[in-house]
Design a protein around this motif. Sequence first.
Motif: not given
Length: 920
Positions: A564, A586, A588, A600-602, A617, A619, A639, A641, A650, A652
Amino acid sequence: MDRRSPLVLMLVLTVTSCFEIMYNIEEEQDKDFYLGKVASDAQLITGNGTNIELRYSLLTTGNPDALLFHINERTSALYTASVLDRDTLCPFTSSDCILRLDVTAISPINDFFEKIKVHVRLLDINDNVPVFPESNIDMEISENSGQGKSFPLDGATDEDSGQNAVQSYRIETSNVPFILETTDFADGRALLRLVVDEELDRETQNKYIVKITAIDGGAEPKTGTVTLNITITDANDNPPKFPKAVYNRTIPEDIVPNSVFLTFNATDPDENENGRVLYRLSSHQSEEIRRLFKVGPTTGELSVISSLIDERTTSYRIIVEASDNATQPLISQAQVYVTVLDTHNNAPEITVNVLSQSYYAEVSESAAIGTVLAIISVKDPDNGQNGVVTCSIDDDNFRLVADGPDEYNFVLRRILDREMVEWHTVVIECRDYGTPRLNTSSRILVRVLDINDNPPQFTKAIYYVNVPENDAANSGILQVQATDSDSIVPSSYNYSLTLPEEYKNFFRINANSGVITAVVSLDREATPRITFQVSAEDGGSPSLTGSALVEVNVIDKNDNPPRFTPTSFEFVIPENQLPNVSVGKLVAQDGDAGDNGEVSFSLTSSADIYLPFDVLKNGTILGTRTLDRELIAQYNFTVIAYDHGSSPLTSTAEVTIIIQDINDNAPIITFPSIGGDLLYLSSDTLPNTVIATIKAYDNDDDVNAKLSYFAQNSNMTKLFTVNKFTGQLSLSRHASLSDIGTYDLSILVQDGGKPPRSRFRTLTIIITDSSRNPSEDPSAKIKYFAIAIAISCVTIVLSILIILAICLIRRKDRQRDSKYPESVSTNSTIDTVPEQNNPDIKVNGIYTRETIHKSLTDTLPRNNDTFARTDNSPRPLATLERIKKTKSPSRTQPEIISDSVAIWDWSEQEPPVDGCVIRK
């Protein structure tokens, strides 16, 4: 990248041509002043349009102007070699001062050659001040000189030219009987005339001091002055006069020195020495004129004093002056234009400039035909056929190519073989067309240089290789191979790498086999692609080197999680924003490539299910419902990534969303209340007295909650004022009898939002008459009745407390024979603290000790401070100072004397109600 070999470049035939450029510079610039890059300014283009390395030089032989400059042989940057003074280089020249020089551009590896003619225009600056011949001049002027009579003065000289030369004169001295007139001469000087403007009277004033200033025409004018010390006497008032102002004469160049070709006959109508005419050459002309010509001072004969045969100038302008022999001589000028006929034939002069760093010309055995080896300049001072010259050489391996009327390029005509002939001696002969024809010869020595002209060639111009990242170190990745067409070069080569500084230790090559090895494990994220040069050096003398490029493509592995940027995010959104509107995005980064680097993001799986946000997804953070800052002002959540690799990685980040306040709440007023409040105010209340404070608050934040207070209708009587910032309500002025009554004051409370929100309340204020009996006013009766009840209650409570305290004390006195009663205050809190055998009584936190023996109480003197005692009356304990008047005991009434009473032993009776302070 141009990958043609040097051999290909050298075989291109270059046709030379001449370029001309002009530079303008001001004089007096510092040494090494930069003029420009000759090659780029002349828009020099090589013969085949490719970029080749050129060498630049100045042709100095026979060109003295070239000594004033120097040039960078690689960049063609041209600089001054010294400080240039236009007044020295081009004296007595009002036209442009042009310095001429020639620059050559040659290639050390092929036949390219160009000559560039450079003209430098030296611009005059105003660096000289006007200077008079003398700073002080003594003059005599006849007193009978009438108005308009003039007296000549030498004007000032200024070594500058054009507009920077002297432009005007003026008399600085005021209240003098003279004015100034000027006559400009051809040599740039001026004849000043001091003109009598008023009648002169020597008996009244026989001396004048006049200051004259000469002013040049520079942007910041410079001046020179001369002071005239004038004695009034008689004057010479007529200058000599030439029959003509301009003469034209033509003379042969072989005229015998000291031959007279013109005689002047100037006349002066004045008598004696004032009319005696003398001749001279003007000093304000070139030194060449005074070297070649002279004029007889009394005869006026103009003659040649030196031979003109060797002179290059074909015409002259001679300025001759005639002056009388008076104390203050007058002068006049005449100009003579002399044309010199070319009647003597001179042999041509040859100047050879070889294009090498030695005294002989050098040419490679593989040099292309047409390569320029030297520049030959021919000069003949003669005119007409005597000055027409042709040149030839005696060696068929070379030829002369004309490059202007007086210049030739000495170029290669055939390919040379150094193994057959290393040195060539070429004779150049130049002949004019005069009668008889005269000729001159010169020799050029040419050396043929041997070269190894075929460098090694790699099998590929670019080698492409793929290497997985994180592969083991010291792994071989590629083998390169080179060949050479030269027969004298051995079949083995010395291989080497040329690596960028940051990759210096990444690769190595076997110098004999050409195998390239990766020394370190490669990281695609740090170096996705590396390009470097591989070279092969042959064994020739001198050796040649060929090169190729190697491009290493590092294959990606999923070894980097998303990162990030930044590591935490903070967004600010206004409250009441509609759902499905972007809050922020967001960001990253993933250093991997392809799916390994796609991010992708969630939200995390542990995110609050009631969180009013969703993460897409890409961001983007969306709000899912309308937010109210007054309920929750800030949200914090995590969050995640993740990349799209086969084994996703991943990371966070923490997200903080701050709900920004908007002005959606009006102020809430707590006083006065909604139903209205009643406020009584006495008419004798002083002005500016705060009578109430408006109480309110606002659920919004910052400026939206900053409240201001206003009285809407207070201006009708000007009685009340509300402080805008504190809400304090005060009386503006003293209330009069006419102001007594009831007022409904409208209170406005407004916040600081844009636009603001506000609320109203009504406060009823009753102003009462302070002079009236409270019993006449029902409301006053109620108020005073409440006060009386309160006072009574307080009195009863205090009485009970005092009785309890006294009873407690008496009980302790009975138990202790050695103890005596202590004095107390009935309106104080009483505590006793035993100290030795005497008790202390604590009155309002202060301990007081009293020791009063019973025997003393029985023998108290009966005077005005004591009371008579009967058998059934209480015994006096101490003298008290009365604080308030109270009722007497029910059984015995003590006599009150002054403000003192007796304290009695009330062990069997009720104590007095009012409070007392004990004293001895």
